[in-house]
Enzyme design. Sequence first.
Site, mmCIF file in Angstrom:
data_model
loop_
_atom_site.group_PDB
_atom_site.id
_atom_site.type_symbol
_atom_site.label_atom_id
_atom_site.label_comp_id
_atom_site.label_asym_id
_atom_site.label_seq_id
_atom_site.Cartn_x
_atom_site.Cartn_y
_atom_site.Cartn_z
ATOM 1 N N TYR A 164 -21.713 72.803 -11.703
ATOM 2 C CA TYR A 164 -20.326 72.429 -12.019
ATOM 3 C C TYR A 164 -19.694 73.438 -12.969
ATOM 4 C CZ TYR A 164 -16.254 70.003 -13.851
ATOM 5 O OH TYR A 164 -14.975 69.688 -14.249
ATOM 6 N N LYS A 168 -16.339 75.505 -12.268
ATOM 7 C CA LYS A 168 -15.150 75.278 -13.091
ATOM 8 C C LYS A 168 -14.763 76.543 -13.837
ATOM 9 C CE LYS A 168 -12.020 72.411 -13.768
ATOM 10 N NZ LYS A 168 -11.282 71.748 -12.696
#
Length: 272
Positions: A164, A168
């Site tokens: 993640y 991101k």
Amino acid sequence: MNTLHGKTLFITGASRGIGLAIALRAARDGANVAIAAKSTVPNPKLPGTIHSAAAAVDAAGGKGLAIKCDIREEAEVQAAVAQTVATFGGIDILVNNASAIWLRGALDTPMKRFDLMSQVNARGSFLCAQVCLPHLLQASNPHILTLAPPPSLDPKWWAPHTGYTLAKMGMSFVTLGLAAEFGAQGVAINALWPRTIIATDALNMIPGIDLARCRKPEIVADAAHAVLTRSARGFSGRFLLDEDMLREAGVSDFSAYAVDATKTPLADLFLE
């Protein structure tokens, strides 16, 4: 210039949550808003579709355009942008809001989840910018605003969920690169991130969050409005926080944005 009246926004993932809140704030100014998202039929777990969002934009005073678009698919993004330009005559603002999240460690991250995050977050933001930029370069005050955090190499943000964080931060680095490439041509390319955790359906992916200690999506929408009404030239490559933007705009009391104003809000990921 403190209004988005007559401006055309292309917002990804705007059928609910922060994306929808940004759309509705622009709609209150009388903006045109293309709702580019995958949700076409109601889901009991994730309320909101492109159609309900577009109707809400209309009701708020704007002009909504519902477009089914998976930003992982280049042809779908090209078609969505073309439809927006055909309907409204151009694009003034791209909001890269769509994002996929999976907060697990390496051994608990299926590759299909890893691929989804990298395709939606970093690649999707780059693709939408690439397709929108020829139109933005013709706009009078063009902005790209990406919902991404300040870049960080601190291992504490990487260790718990490398997949993640990589995806991101990919959005953050896309912002950095495009701002350096196009800022001199008058396009404001910036990132915006909430200082606190925002009460959205994405919270279902984060176990143990106390909803009462979150803020409402409207704080990010009002901050985005403050960014997007700024003069674009010379305002690029910044990693902005919602609270800071609102303080600049004269807001000092954030209790109206709180889910429960008696509770101290929780800091969001990637922030001290």
